[in-house]
Scaffold this active site. Sequence first.
Site, short mmCIF file in Angstrom:
data_model
loop_
_atom_site.label_atom_id
_atom_site.label_comp_id
_atom_site.label_asym_id
_atom_site.label_seq_id
_atom_site.Cartn_x
_atom_site.Cartn_y
_atom_site.Cartn_z
N ASN A 29 17.18 20.20 18.07
CA ASN A 29 17.20 20.93 19.34
C ASN A 29 17.74 22.34 19.12
O ASN A 29 18.89 22.52 18.73
CB ASN A 29 18.10 20.17 20.34
CG ASN A 29 18.35 20.96 21.61
OD1 ASN A 29 17.49 21.74 22.05
ND2 ASN A 29 19.50 20.76 22.21
N CYS A 69 22.13 18.32 24.38
CA CYS A 69 22.26 17.23 23.42
C CYS A 69 23.72 16.80 23.24
O CYS A 69 23.98 15.71 22.72
CB CYS A 69 21.64 17.62 22.08
SG CYS A 69 22.28 19.13 21.34
#
Length: 207
Positions: free
Chosen positions: A159, A167
């Site tokens: 990510n 996240c």
Amino acid sequence: MGAKPKKFSNSATKWDKHAWLATSQHKDTSLATFVSPICDIKIAACKAGLHSISWEMGDPCDELKAREVWGDVTSHSGPDCQHIEEAAQWLRSFFRNPHQRTPAPKLCYGQVKAVSCIPIWEKLKDEVGPGETISYGQLAALCGNPKASRHVGYAMGHNSFGLVVPCHRVVTAGGALGNYCRGRKNPLKVWLHEHERAPPSAEPAKR
């Protein structure tokens, strides 16, 4: 009853680099540094949207020290880009009050290699709010494939849209932190959890 979530596969779709480079809207990338309450954050974007939000800190991360002055954008390079300022405004709002509903900056998925991660990022961004956590397995089930927790872990590890795609809210099945940035920035994950659980009127969490 809502529509059944679309399933995703465990394999990443092949990325055609030449086709991507031929798309002119992604060529000119703008870079800037956002001064956050705990460290600098690098923002990258093009006219199609945000490319990345990344932490500029030691690896493993240094001791987190609260800054009294923060919120400026410094060392801007590249063409003028509205998505840089949109991201900076979103970050200011997040650090003042993560529960405030500020529109998220537009994300440029045209530069993402592992496109199978995109529906996972979107589900996490839309469904798991500040102060909440979700396990890898729960997020896989939310995306329609309960057996794909390892691919969820892969998506979290790749990510590039830090904070916007949160996240840091993904934890292990037992509620442990897991390995944020492969475990090198777990103190930062703790800080973010404390910040999101603080009263809305409070200043950014201090350590």
